[in-house]
Design an enzyme around this catalytic site. Structure first.
Site, PDB file in Angstrom:
ATOM      1  N   CYS A   1       0.816  -1.231   0.000  1.00 59.68           N
ATOM      2  CA  CYS A   1       0.000   0.000   0.000  1.00 59.68           C
ATOM      3  C   CYS A   1       0.850   1.282   0.000  1.00 59.68           C
ATOM      4  CB  CYS A   1      -0.954  -0.005   1.191  1.00 59.68           C
ATOM      5  SG  CYS A   1      -0.230  -0.612   2.720  1.00 59.68           S
TER       6      CYS A   1
ATOM      7  N   ARG B   1       3.774   3.257  12.319  1.00 62.27           N
ATOM      8  CA  ARG B   1       2.321   3.099  12.531  1.00 62.27           C
ATOM      9  C   ARG B   1       1.825   4.220  13.428  1.00 62.27           C
ATOM     10  NH1 ARG B   1      -0.340  -0.210   9.335  1.00 62.27           N
ATOM     11  NH2 ARG B   1       0.907  -2.031   9.896  1.00 62.27           N
TER      12      ARG B   1
ATOM     13  N   HIS C   1      -2.925   6.408   4.716  1.00 62.74           N
ATOM     14  CA  HIS C   1      -1.481   6.462   4.988  1.00 62.74           C
ATOM     15  C   HIS C   1      -0.956   7.822   4.532  1.00 62.74           C
ATOM     16  CE1 HIS C   1      -1.605   2.323   5.952  1.00 62.74           C
ATOM     17  NE2 HIS C   1      -0.864   1.810   5.008  1.00 62.74           N
TER      18      HIS C   1
END
Ligand SMILES: NC(=O)c1ccc[n+]([C@@H]2O[C@H](COP(=O)([O-])OP(=O)(O)OC[C@H]3O[C@@H](n4cnc5c(N)ncnc54)[C@H](OP(=O)(O)O)[C@@H]3O)[C@@H](O)[C@H]2O)c1
Length: 322
Positions: free
Chosen positions: A127, A228, A235
């Site tokens: 991703c 994270r 994101h």
């Protein structure tokens, strides 16, 4: 078209169903697979309820035109070759096959031509990589990319249902952590994946190897730090690039604006605004000189970083990959 979705009950699987609906993909057959835990439950597609089936070898041999896999690498390693042996084109969201030289790693806007006359497994990139290369591919083609230094701020949904549940539970007082290596609520965790011998993580090496493979350039020096953050969807990335050839900032601006499915904005854009969108948003473009610039790059990880790219691969392949 005869379709299967493997891992249909997961974050990516459910979003793939939504994308197939949004793109009006004509599925004469649509079989949904998950583990025995959710077999028997129902998911909606185009107004009908479809019962989720337990994945097994006989089921995946049913001769689908396409099977979209998003049930993790070990499931893909076992079942994707079985599906391919019955004539199915597999579009795989996991990391299982991305590094195989003979397997195309595809972002259709950049290297969709690899799908032409291809049958077998097609790998969907990580991703964080997809959203970064979408913003940089035109700059790479025109000016060359010498170095990329990227720090990510990755949403918990990148770790699937269980990532979302861990943050939600901690928001309600739980102190337990299993998915992330530290508490994620009110915190920032600078490790995603496993740490390798050289200190980089597996997630970071995905960004290095996949970016080079998609841009077809092993000379790019890539320095990622994957982090994270307690965000549900979306994101963010701080990306610093050094180019081979000199540029003006106006030229960089024009290349980003001309990139497919990328929007350059002066607005203060955050993950909450991009959730639900199929566009990569670039903001805060700035530079001190003619060889280096930096951007803030942000996208919905489950859509742009997984489901949308997978369904675009399917459509491009089914349309003859022109
Ligand atoms: N989330 C993201 O942003 C993202 C982005 C890019 C790539 N990916 C990749 O996509 C894959 C799925 O991610 P996700 O976020 O959707 O994970 P998830 O929410 O945890 O979903 C996992 C899916 O796999 C199924 N599954 C687990 N074990 C299985 C088994 N033994 N047999 C059949 N199905 C099984 C689960 O079914 P049950 O409901 O029965 O457990 C569920 O449908 C992973 O490889 C991940 O790395 C995710």
């Amino acid at each position: 078209m005869r379709l299967a979705v493997v891992g249909a009950t997961g974050e990516v699987g459910r979003m793939m169903l939504r994308k197939l609906e949004e793109e009006s993909v004509n599925a004469e057959v649509l079989d949904l697979y998950a583990s025995s835990r959710s077999a028997g439950s129902c998911l909606e597609f185009q107004g009908s309820k479809i019962r989720v089936q337990d994945l097994n070898e006989d089921h995946i041999k049913r001769g689908y035109d396409y099977a979209l896999f998003s049930a993790g690498a070990s499931i893909s390693k076992h079942y994707a070759p079985i599906a391919v042996s019955s004539g199915t084109v597999v579009i795989d969201n996991s990391s299982a096959f991305r590094s195989f030289q003979e397997i195309p790693l595809v972002v259709p806007q950049i290297n969709g031509h690899l799908l032409e006359n291809y049958r077998g497994i097609v790998a969907n990139p990580n991703c964080s990589t997809i959203q970064m290369v979408l913003s940089l591919y035109r700059i790479h083609r025109r000016f060359g990319l010498k170095t990329i230094v990227v720090s990510t701020y990755q949403a918990v949904s990148g770790a699937g249902n269980k990532g979302i549940n861990e943050l939600t539970d901690q928001e309600h007082g739980s102190k337990e952590y299993k998915v992330f290596v530290r508490q994620i609520h009110r915190n920032v965790v600078p490790i995603i994946g496993d740490i390798l011998d050289d200190g980089f993580s597996t997630e970071e090496m995905k960004m290095v190897n996949e970016t080079r493979k998609i841009l077809d350039d092993d000379s790019i020096s890539i320095w990622p730090t994957t982090v994270r953050v307690p965000v549900m969807f979306g994101h963010s990335e701080s990306v610093f690039c050094e180019t081979v050839k000199p540029f003006t900032i106006e030229e960089i601006r024009r290349e980003i604006v001309a990139s497919d499915d990328v929007h350059l904005t002066e607005e203060k854009i955050t993950p909450i605004e991009v959730a639900g969108s199929d566009t990569v948003f670039v903001s805060r473009l700035r530079s001190f000189d003619s060889h280096r610039f930096t951007i803030w790059n942000i996208a919905d990880n489950v859509r742009v970083g997984a489901a949308t790219n997978a369904v675009r691969i399917l459509k491009r392949h089914a349309g003859g990959a022109k």
